[in-house]
Design an enzyme around this catalytic site. Structure first.
Site, PDB file in Angstrom:
ATOM      1  N   GLN A  31      -7.034 -14.458  -5.490  1.00  0.00           N
ATOM      2  CA  GLN A  31      -6.353 -14.619  -6.779  1.00  0.00           C
ATOM      3  C   GLN A  31      -5.634 -15.964  -6.889  1.00  0.00           C
ATOM      4  O   GLN A  31      -5.428 -16.654  -5.899  1.00  0.00           O
ATOM      5  CB  GLN A  31      -5.342 -13.474  -6.969  1.00  0.00           C
ATOM      6  CG  GLN A  31      -4.384 -13.278  -5.797  1.00  0.00           C
ATOM      7  CD  GLN A  31      -3.945 -11.830  -5.594  1.00  0.00           C
ATOM      8  OE1 GLN A  31      -4.079 -11.010  -6.475  1.00  0.00           O
ATOM      9  NE2 GLN A  31      -3.409 -11.516  -4.420  1.00  0.00           N
ATOM     10  N   ASP A  86       5.055  -9.056  -1.585  1.00  0.00           N
ATOM     11  CA  ASP A  86       6.329  -9.780  -1.748  1.00  0.00           C
ATOM     12  C   ASP A  86       7.409  -9.241  -0.815  1.00  0.00           C
ATOM     13  O   ASP A  86       8.440  -9.887  -0.616  1.00  0.00           O
ATOM     14  CB  ASP A  86       6.799  -9.707  -3.220  1.00  0.00           C
ATOM     15  CG  ASP A  86       6.794  -8.281  -3.740  1.00  0.00           C
ATOM     16  OD1 ASP A  86       7.568  -7.456  -3.227  1.00  0.00           O
ATOM     17  OD2 ASP A  86       6.001  -7.981  -4.661  1.00  0.00           O
ATOM     18  N   GLY A 140      -6.363  -2.310   1.762  1.00  0.00           N
ATOM     19  CA  GLY A 140      -5.735  -0.994   1.824  1.00  0.00           C
ATOM     20  C   GLY A 140      -6.731   0.137   1.600  1.00  0.00           C
ATOM     21  O   GLY A 140      -6.556   1.239   2.117  1.00  0.00           O
ATOM     22  N   ASP A 157       1.912  -0.043  -3.658  1.00  0.00           N
ATOM     23  CA  ASP A 157       2.631  -1.086  -4.402  1.00  0.00           C
ATOM     24  C   ASP A 157       1.614  -2.153  -4.783  1.00  0.00           C
ATOM     25  O   ASP A 157       1.571  -3.244  -4.209  1.00  0.00           O
ATOM     26  CB  ASP A 157       3.734  -1.665  -3.503  1.00  0.00           C
ATOM     27  CG  ASP A 157       4.597  -2.665  -4.235  1.00  0.00           C
ATOM     28  OD1 ASP A 157       4.343  -2.938  -5.423  1.00  0.00           O
ATOM     29  OD2 ASP A 157       5.522  -3.203  -3.596  1.00  0.00           O
ATOM     30  N   ASP A 160      -2.390  -4.979 -10.804  1.00  0.00           N
ATOM     31  CA  ASP A 160      -3.111  -4.291 -11.871  1.00  0.00           C
ATOM     32  C   ASP A 160      -4.494  -3.806 -11.399  1.00  0.00           C
ATOM     33  O   ASP A 160      -5.036  -4.338 -10.434  1.00  0.00           O
ATOM     34  CB  ASP A 160      -3.296  -5.239 -13.077  1.00  0.00           C
ATOM     35  CG  ASP A 160      -1.968  -5.505 -13.767  1.00  0.00           C
ATOM     36  OD1 ASP A 160      -0.937  -5.002 -13.279  1.00  0.00           O
ATOM     37  OD2 ASP A 160      -1.961  -6.209 -14.787  1.00  0.00           O
TER      38      ASP A 160
HETATM   39  N1  SAM Z   1       5.490  -5.197  -8.266  1.00  0.00           N
HETATM   40  C1  SAM Z   1       4.197  -5.585  -8.590  1.00  0.00           C
HETATM   41  C2  SAM Z   1       3.668  -5.123  -9.909  1.00  0.00           C
HETATM   42  O1  SAM Z   1       3.697  -3.940 -10.242  1.00  0.00           O
HETATM   43  O2  SAM Z   1       3.212  -5.986 -10.650  1.00  0.00           O
HETATM   44  C3  SAM Z   1       3.199  -5.424  -7.502  1.00  0.00           C
HETATM   45  C4  SAM Z   1       3.567  -6.358  -6.419  1.00  0.00           C
HETATM   46  S1  SAM Z   1       2.625  -6.704  -5.047  1.00  0.00           S
HETATM   47  C5  SAM Z   1       2.684  -8.458  -5.202  1.00  0.00           C
HETATM   48  C6  SAM Z   1       0.943  -6.261  -5.358  1.00  0.00           C
HETATM   49  C7  SAM Z   1       0.040  -6.694  -4.205  1.00  0.00           C
HETATM   50  O3  SAM Z   1      -1.063  -5.802  -4.058  1.00  0.00           O
HETATM   51  C8  SAM Z   1      -0.563  -8.086  -4.353  1.00  0.00           C
HETATM   52  O4  SAM Z   1       0.043  -8.963  -3.447  1.00  0.00           O
HETATM   53  C9  SAM Z   1      -2.060  -7.884  -4.057  1.00  0.00           C
HETATM   54  O5  SAM Z   1      -2.612  -8.911  -3.250  1.00  0.00           O
HETATM   55  C10 SAM Z   1      -2.040  -6.538  -3.342  1.00  0.00           C
HETATM   56  N2  SAM Z   1      -3.323  -5.808  -3.351  1.00  0.00           N
HETATM   57  C11 SAM Z   1      -4.196  -5.704  -4.391  1.00  0.00           C
HETATM   58  N3  SAM Z   1      -5.265  -4.990  -3.994  1.00  0.00           N
HETATM   59  C12 SAM Z   1      -5.078  -4.628  -2.704  1.00  0.00           C
HETATM   60  C13 SAM Z   1      -5.829  -3.877  -1.758  1.00  0.00           C
HETATM   61  N4  SAM Z   1      -7.028  -3.374  -2.073  1.00  0.00           N
HETATM   62  N5  SAM Z   1      -5.299  -3.699  -0.514  1.00  0.00           N
HETATM   63  C14 SAM Z   1      -4.089  -4.221  -0.195  1.00  0.00           C
HETATM   64  N6  SAM Z   1      -3.343  -4.948  -1.043  1.00  0.00           N
HETATM   65  C15 SAM Z   1      -3.819  -5.141  -2.291  1.00  0.00           C
END
Ligand code: SAM
Length: 280
Positions: A31, A86, A140, A157, A160
């Site tokens: 991303q 984060d 994950g 967490d 989108d």
């Molecule tokens: N608070 C935030 C929101 O609701 O907008 C979410 C924060 S956190 C930064 C979301 C994280 O999920 C991102 O850093 C992204 O890289 C991670 N993520 C997305 N898909 C994922 C997956 N399949 N496995 C692990 N992490 C994932």
């Protein structure tokens, strides 16, 4: 120069913030990542143009992810966080004295590194390198497919439901979550805006409700997110949060308290109707 950044919530609606300075901008394998200093929200993490978290209101989201779920479980010791790069959710989870081990599986190592450098208030737990916290860089969804009877609480967490986060909103994933939880385990996931993600909420609710003996949705009010009202979905194998005994938390919180816990599961009629409506 007058700089603004807009997150488009629909084709017809965007939220624009005045930017003082861009502190980081780069592209990972997953991303576009940016950290900006904004006028209204202070420092913000932005992924693919979507506002993720800000110093102004991150406490609401992270407290409601961690403390509602951990307060519902009678004795949370083993916790898994999926995403959460984060570090804000890990920070709040680690404040619970019962917690012995937290695993965090974040797909994008660059998010972790950037947050450690530019958002130390949020990523404090990642910087502190606690022996109770293990950060793994990986998918994950894949991790979940291999886990069985391991966790008391799983916190999803995620960003989108597009790109790497898409598979985190599927029935196959919730089945894996169910298997990875212990017999009295529960999970919670941020499930977006009841105003702008109605199809998504309806679909995932039916999946969670079908798989878990107890399914509950709760709400919190977060200025950074579309419409302000944000939903969280909980699936529990045993404890119903509506009947849980609440342990007093031995630390100060800025949003969460007993009244919030008791009231956050109250849903407006239009949200209740979303959950009971059949999918097309
Ligand atoms: N608070 C935030 C929101 O609701 O907008 C979410 C924060 S956190 C930064 C979301 C994280 O999920 C991102 O850093 C992204 O890289 C991670 N993520 C997305 N898909 C994922 C997956 N399949 N496995 C692990 N992490 C994932």
């Amino acid at each position: 120069m007058d700089l603004w950044m807009t997150e488009w919530q629909t084709q017809h609606l965007g939220m624009s913030v005045r930017i003082k300075e861009t502190l980081f901008s780069g592209r990972s394998s997953f991303q576009e990542i940016a950290v900006v200093e904004s006028e209204p929200f202070g420092r913000m993490l932005v992924l693919d143009g979507v506002f993720q978290t800000s110093l102004f209101d991150e406490f609401i989201y992270h407290e409601m992810m961690a403390h509602v779920s951990l307060s519902t479980h009678p004795n949370p010791k083993r916790i898994l966080i999926i995403g959460g790069g984060d570090g804000g959710t890990a920070r709040e989870v680690l404040r619970h004295p019962s917690v012995e081990k937290v695993e965090m599986i974040e797909i994008d190592g660059m998010v972790v590194d950037v947050c450690k450098e530019f958002l130390p208030e949020i990523s404090a737990a990642l910087i502190a390198d606690s022996a109770r916290l293990e950060v793994k860089i990986g998918d994950g969804i894949q991790h979940m497919s291999q886990a069985e009877n391991e966790y008391d609480v799983i916190i999803v967490d995620c960003s989108d439901p597009i790109g790497p986060g898409e598979g985190l909103f599927t029935k196959a994933f919730y089945r894996d979550v169910y298997r990875a939880l212990k017999a009295d385990g529960l999970f919670v996931q941020q499930t977006e805006s009841p105003f702008y993600h109605q199809e998504l909420i309806r679909r995932l609710w039916l999946d969670v409700d079908d798989l878990f003996p107890v399914a509950r949705m709760y709400l919190a009010y977060i200025p950074l997110y579309p419409g302000g009202m944000h939903s969280f979905t909980m699936g529990s194998k045993k404890t119903d949060p509506l009947e849980a005994d609440l342990r007093p938390l031995p630390f100060r919180t800025k949003y969460f308290n007993e009244s919030i816990y008791r009231s956050c599961f109250a849903l407006p009629n239009f949200v209740q109707e979303l959950l009971t409506a059949k999918t097309k």
